[in-house]
Design an enzyme around this catalytic site. Sequence first.
Site, PDB file in Angstrom:
ATOM      1  CB  CYS A 238      -2.077   7.093 -36.523  1.00 59.14           C
ATOM      2  SG  CYS A 238      -0.578   6.545 -35.659  1.00 59.14           S
TER       3      CYS A 238
ATOM      4  CB  CYS B 128       3.625   7.502 -35.798  1.00 63.65           C
ATOM      5  SG  CYS B 128       2.980   5.823 -35.762  1.00 63.65           S
ATOM      6  CB  SER B 129       1.460   9.311 -39.860  1.00 64.59           C
ATOM      7  OG  SER B 129       1.949  10.478 -39.245  1.00 64.59           O
ATOM      8  CB  CYS B 130      -0.719   3.808 -38.194  1.00 64.74           C
ATOM      9  SG  CYS B 130       0.686   3.419 -37.158  1.00 64.74           S
TER      10      CYS B 130
END
Lengths: 98, 107, 216
Positions: C114, C117-119
């Site tokens: 991702c 962000c950090s999905c």
Amino acid sequence: MSAPLALGTAVRVRAAYPPGHIRTPFYVRGKRGRIVQYCGDFGNPETLAYGHDGTPRQPLYRVHFAQSEVWPDYRGVGRDSLEVEIYSHWLEPAGDAP
Amino acid sequence: MSDTPLRRHHDMGGLPAGRVERADHVLAAWEKEVDALLVLLSRQGIIRVDELRRGIEALPPDAYDRLGYYERWIHSITAALVEKGVLTQAEVADRVATIAAREEAER
Amino acid sequence: MTGHPHDHGHAHAPAAAEDGPPSEYARLGRAVREILVEKGILSAADVRRAIEAMDARGPHLGARMVARAWHDLAYKARLLADGTAAAAELGIEMGPTILKVVENTAAVHNLIVCTLCSCYPRMVLGIPPDWYKSRPYRSRAVHEPRSVLAEFGTVIPDDVEVRVHDSTADLRYLVLPRRPAGTEGWSEAALASLVTRDSMIGVSLARSAHEPVETA
């Protein structure tokens, strides 16, 4: 683009750079790809992020890109690819397939 | 006039960066609590994930890079709750001071 | 996990050793939680249950799905068609997210990132590792995936397409790694022991049948 796009449709990601919260990565804007999945309609993050309800909901697609299309300097293998979820209001017809 | 398109700091796909260091850590209790706060606030419809993200993206680039993951989260959660009138900056500041005094007393 | 401070109302337990010195942000988190509880927006029990639910999730869930798919081709077909429903079959709820399972084959190797962000597929893998959230991974995985893979010791042959999935919106991705050779006749539990977290992100392959694994 209102009706769901057919699989395989060639699209171009809008080369737009508006301010605010956007879920279309910078690196893919202006690039050509093809639809590999219609995921359903989802709230628009660009209004959800500001306390609105995200309507009208936007068709969401998974779009397949050749790495060589996204990165002119791509160092890898010719078939390598990228797939990115993109909301329909960021897609425009690409005319010819990449 | 510049025609260079605006690229925001968090939107980093394709930028040069160093090796991937395979680091990980066990979450501290406070990090889990922050995670739980977002889960609960989002379940209640008080904060949406895109609002959380917007608040994180609004951090100045140096803060975005310096802060830990859950530090960014609590910064954004707090800002959203203040913006929505769920709590006030003064309430938060007072409580942080109370907690700091409590920690001092327990030391 | 023991001794969450919120288990004790305002009588705070000392921070666990792993917490390190309380940071300004740890205090901010605690302050916001206390105020929300006092305002009746959340309860301490809600927070505790959410943490327990988080602690209960981890790569063992994804590994069960992968092992089932290796073992049962009809399940595999359902998993690839509708990951969310296939997770629910095993009692795994995806919450507000949609699970998309992508299959590694002789022709394609998938990698998840991702960039914005950090999905991460938290409902089936738990909390993402720090490196997944790091600038180097988020920046480079889309542009030089083969170099990133090599840093994980994973070399994908040139005749295999490396397909990177940037998790930008409402789907969460899980890689279905290739079943290791020499595992014919293995039980689902034995197969699951070969399925690592990293193999379901795509930075590595499943363990080989000959690698020693801890027995349950």
